[in-house]
Design a protein around this motif. Structure first.
Motif, short mmCIF file in Angstrom:
data_model
loop_
_atom_site.label_atom_id
_atom_site.label_comp_id
_atom_site.label_asym_id
_atom_site.label_seq_id
_atom_site.Cartn_x
_atom_site.Cartn_y
_atom_site.Cartn_z
N THR A 470 -12.62 10.81 21.74
CA THR A 470 -12.68 10.01 22.96
C THR A 470 -12.26 10.87 24.14
OG1 THR A 470 -12.06 8.05 21.67
CG2 THR A 470 -11.92 7.88 24.07
N PRO A 471 -13.21 11.35 24.93
CA PRO A 471 -12.85 12.20 26.07
C PRO A 471 -12.17 11.39 27.15
CG PRO A 471 -15.18 11.66 26.14
CD PRO A 471 -14.66 11.11 24.84
N GLU A 472 -11.39 12.05 27.95
CA GLU A 472 -10.71 11.37 29.06
C GLU A 472 -11.73 10.74 29.99
OE1 GLU A 472 -7.99 13.81 31.14
OE2 GLU A 472 -6.61 14.06 29.46
N GLY A 473 -11.57 9.45 30.18
CA GLY A 473 -12.48 8.73 31.07
C GLY A 473 -13.79 8.35 30.45
N GLY A 474 -13.95 8.59 29.14
CA GLY A 474 -15.23 8.31 28.50
C GLY A 474 -15.09 7.46 27.27
N LYS A 475 -16.24 7.20 26.64
CA LYS A 475 -16.27 6.42 25.42
C LYS A 475 -16.25 7.33 24.20
CE LYS A 475 -18.86 2.62 27.55
NZ LYS A 475 -20.10 1.80 27.48
N ALA A 476 -15.82 6.77 23.08
CA ALA A 476 -15.68 7.54 21.84
C ALA A 476 -17.03 8.04 21.35
CB ALA A 476 -15.00 6.71 20.77
N ILE A 477 -17.03 9.28 20.89
CA ILE A 477 -18.20 9.88 20.25
C ILE A 477 -17.85 10.02 18.77
CG2 ILE A 477 -19.74 11.87 20.16
CD1 ILE A 477 -18.94 12.43 23.07
N LYS A 478 -18.66 9.41 17.92
CA LYS A 478 -18.32 9.34 16.49
C LYS A 478 -19.25 10.22 15.67
CE LYS A 478 -16.72 4.56 17.01
NZ LYS A 478 -16.90 3.16 16.56
N ARG A 479 -18.65 10.90 14.72
CA ARG A 479 -19.39 11.70 13.76
C ARG A 479 -18.89 11.36 12.35
NH1 ARG A 479 -21.87 12.23 17.67
NH2 ARG A 479 -22.50 14.13 18.78
N ARG A 480 -19.80 11.26 11.39
CA ARG A 480 -19.41 10.92 10.02
C ARG A 480 -19.60 12.14 9.12
NH1 ARG A 480 -21.42 6.10 11.99
NH2 ARG A 480 -20.00 4.32 11.67
N LYS A 481 -18.71 12.27 8.18
CA LYS A 481 -18.75 13.42 7.28
C LYS A 481 -18.28 13.00 5.88
CE LYS A 481 -17.19 18.24 6.99
NZ LYS A 481 -18.54 18.84 7.09
N THR A 482 -19.10 13.29 4.88
CA THR A 482 -18.73 13.01 3.50
C THR A 482 -17.99 14.22 2.94
OG1 THR A 482 -20.64 11.56 3.19
CG2 THR A 482 -19.57 12.44 1.21
N ILE A 483 -16.82 13.96 2.38
CA ILE A 483 -15.95 15.03 1.90
C ILE A 483 -15.51 14.72 0.47
CG2 ILE A 483 -13.79 16.30 2.27
CD1 ILE A 483 -13.98 15.47 5.22
N VAL A 484 -15.59 15.71 -0.39
CA VAL A 484 -15.09 15.55 -1.76
C VAL A 484 -13.71 16.22 -1.83
CG1 VAL A 484 -15.45 16.08 -4.20
CG2 VAL A 484 -17.40 15.51 -2.73
N LEU A 485 -12.72 15.41 -1.95
CA LEU A 485 -11.35 15.92 -2.05
C LEU A 485 -11.07 16.30 -3.51
CD1 LEU A 485 -9.50 13.30 0.18
CD2 LEU A 485 -10.28 15.58 0.83
N LYS A 486 -10.37 17.39 -3.68
CA LYS A 486 -10.00 17.84 -5.03
C LYS A 486 -8.50 18.15 -5.07
CE LYS A 486 -14.55 19.82 -5.92
NZ LYS A 486 -15.31 21.04 -6.30
N LYS A 487 -7.94 17.84 -6.27
CA LYS A 487 -6.52 18.10 -6.43
C LYS A 487 -6.27 18.57 -7.87
CE LYS A 487 -1.99 15.95 -5.80
NZ LYS A 487 -1.25 14.72 -5.42
N LYS A 488 -5.48 19.64 -7.95
CA LYS A 488 -5.14 20.17 -9.26
C LYS A 488 -4.29 19.15 -10.02
CE LYS A 488 -5.23 25.06 -7.99
NZ LYS A 488 -4.42 26.31 -7.90
N PRO A 489 -4.61 18.93 -11.28
CA PRO A 489 -3.78 17.98 -12.04
C PRO A 489 -2.38 18.53 -12.26
CG PRO A 489 -5.34 19.10 -13.46
CD PRO A 489 -5.69 19.49 -12.07
N ARG A 490 -1.46 17.60 -12.41
CA ARG A 490 -0.08 18.02 -12.65
C ARG A 490 0.05 18.53 -14.10
NH1 ARG A 490 3.37 12.93 -10.19
NH2 ARG A 490 2.71 13.20 -7.98
N ARG A 491 0.82 19.57 -14.25
CA ARG A 491 1.03 20.14 -15.56
C ARG A 491 2.23 19.49 -16.23
NH1 ARG A 491 -1.94 24.75 -16.49
NH2 ARG A 491 -3.04 25.57 -14.66
#
Length: 491
Positions: A470-491
């Motif tokens: 949302t720029p100052e004085g303006g309306k929000a500009i939206k972008r979508r992004k698909t992300i695959v999150l990964k996490k190492k399993p606990r040992r």
């Protein structure tokens, strides 16, 4: 020079022929040879006339007036004594005498200025010194032109810089003459078909390609083509008494002159429409009319080309407001309108930006920018907006995304133009917010809800993040992004 002693001021206002622009302001200046004063008066309902408060020691039988509108100066010919040229600001302040060293003065009269060429000219006659005198406006002295091949007993001059010519009237010989500005190629103008009787004052109307002159003894005016021929007499339908000097408003086709008469009742400034149908009066107030002569007309600035906004269409860029283009003086007509100064006001989305008055500004906010330019001279001002909105738009672009498998997060680098707020949210995404960002920012994407549970149990979760800038004085500009999150399993 004439006897230092003119049609009563025409005050008939029919409203038919002379219709100046509503916002235009017009002031007429003239010299009073019998009162040692320089005076001015605006059009009726635009103020009151008055004498300029100039030191009397600097004004001696003034008989010639010229204006440098861009410099805000008025000049007058002191025909008395040894002759000199005075000048002052158009409000009468800052008065002094111009250095004319090297230039002759012999019954000097009339005055014509060429600001672009840096000179001012006048007529000398009698005593074996017939010539056209000139002085440099920078105060470095002057000299004289002595054209050959034409009558030379000048009592008034008009300079046409665009045509490279100077014209002058010769009262004893009843001739109008001209030459190049260096004095070469001099000729007498063919004035056949026009009355000419002791001409005292000359002016050029390039819109009609005509030269006009005042007939002192004929109580009339005459005109001819700038190269001769086509002579005639304007039908003003007004009383004219020993006219001295002439000025023209080419736009409205109005003539101005000084009337010299045997009594004070006839010594008046004259105004007449060249169509012969009507005039508009001046508001004389307390202005002196005693031997009024050689009027000079100052008009408020007149736009020729709109200003415009230049720059880049992104927040944070420097925008420039051009001044536009404004019509210059028509010195050959003794009609002056060049701006003396400019001021600016920036607007965003049609509202003034507080404090944004220089010709440049940094557009920190998105929006539609315009600028207003006000051009001013001593007669008045005109404010003109840039006619086309200049859009400053925000832009968002995704850069590199990096992953932290230990934490099961992703860091998205986002490039933004200008300052603003960055938010991240969406299905399976923990809300994140950066309240003020600019340039390249980093937003961390974390899982939430079912996605968080899945990530913890399987080490992998797909989320759909919405990143909003949302720029100052303006309306929000939206972008979508698909992300695959990964996490190492606990040992």
């Amino acid at each position: 020079m004439r006897r230092i002693p003119t049609c009563a001021l025409a005050v008939v206002l029919l409203g038919l022929c002379f219709a100046p622009t509503a916002s235009a302001r017009l002031v007429v200046f003239w010299s009073n040879a019998l009162a040692n004063k320089i005076s001015s008066a605006p059009l009726i309902e635009q103020g009151n006339g008055a004498d300029l408060p100039i030191d009397p020691a600097l004004v001696y039988a003034p008989y010639g007036t010229a204006i440098d509108a861009a410099a805000g100066r008025i000049y007058w010919m002191n025909s008395g004594g040894i002759g000199s040229i005075g000048s002052a600001n158009l409000d009468g302040s800052g008065a002094g005498l111009l250095n004319t060293g090297g230039a002759p003065f012999s019954n000097p009269s009339g005055l014509a200025i060429d600001p672009g060429g840096g000179r001012i000219y006048w007529g000398n006659r009698g005593g074996g010194s017939d010539s056209i005198g000139y002085a440099n406006l920078d105060g470095s002295g002057g000299g004289a032109l002595k054209p050959t091949g034409a009558t030379l007993e000048p009592n008034a001059v008009a300079v046409d810089p665009s045509g490279g010519r100077i014209y002058w009237s010769n009262p004893a010989a009843n001739k109008i003459s001209y030459a190049n500005l260096d004095g070469s190629n001099a000729h007498d103008l063919d004035t056949s078909g026009a009355p000419i009787d002791s001409p005292e004052g000359v002016a050029v109307d390039l819109s009609k390609n005509r030269v006009y002159w005042a007939n002192d003894q004929g109580d009339s005016f005459g005109y001819a083509g700038v190269d001769g021929g086509g002579g005639g007499e304007p039908q003003l339908n007004l009383a004219v008494t020993e006219p001295a000097g002439v000025a023209i408003d080419p736009l409205s086709q109005v003539l101005y002159w000084g009337n010299w008469g045997s009594t004070e009742d006839f010594q008046r400034l004259g105004v007449g429409n060249l169509a012969g149908c009507c005039t508009i009066p001046l508001s004389l107030g307390s202005a002196t009319q005693a031997g009024p002569a050689f009027p000079a007309v100052l008009r408020s600035p007149m736009m020729d080309e709109y200003p415009k906004v230049e720059g880049q269409h992104k927040p944070g860029s420097t925008l420039t407001c051009t001044a536009g283009r404004w019509k210059g003086d028509q010195v050959e007509s003794f009609y002056y309108r060049a701006p003396q100064s400019f001021s600016y006001q920036w607007l965003r989305n049609l509202k003034p930006v507080p404090g944004a008055t220089p010709p440049t500004m940094v557009a920190t906010k998105v929006g539609a920018y315009t600028c207003e330019v006000t051009a001013s001279n001593a007669a008045g001002s005109d404010r003109v907006p840039s006619p086309v909105d200049f859009s400053v738009n925000a832009k968002v672009a995704f850069k590199k995304t990096t992953f932290n498998r230990k934490k099961g997060t992703a860091t998205v680098r986002v490039a933004v133009a200008g300052a603003g707020r960055l938010d991240a949210y969406g299905k399976g995404v923990a809300n994140a917010s950066l309240k003020r960002v600019s340039g390249t920012a980093e937003v961390v994407i974390r899982s939430s809800g079912k996605a968080r549970i899945k990530l913890r149990n399987t080490g992998k979760a797909k989320v759909r993040a919405t990143i909003a800038y949302t720029p100052e004085g303006g309306k929000a500009i939206k972008r979508r992004k698909t992300i695959v999150l990964k996490k190492k399993p606990r040992r």
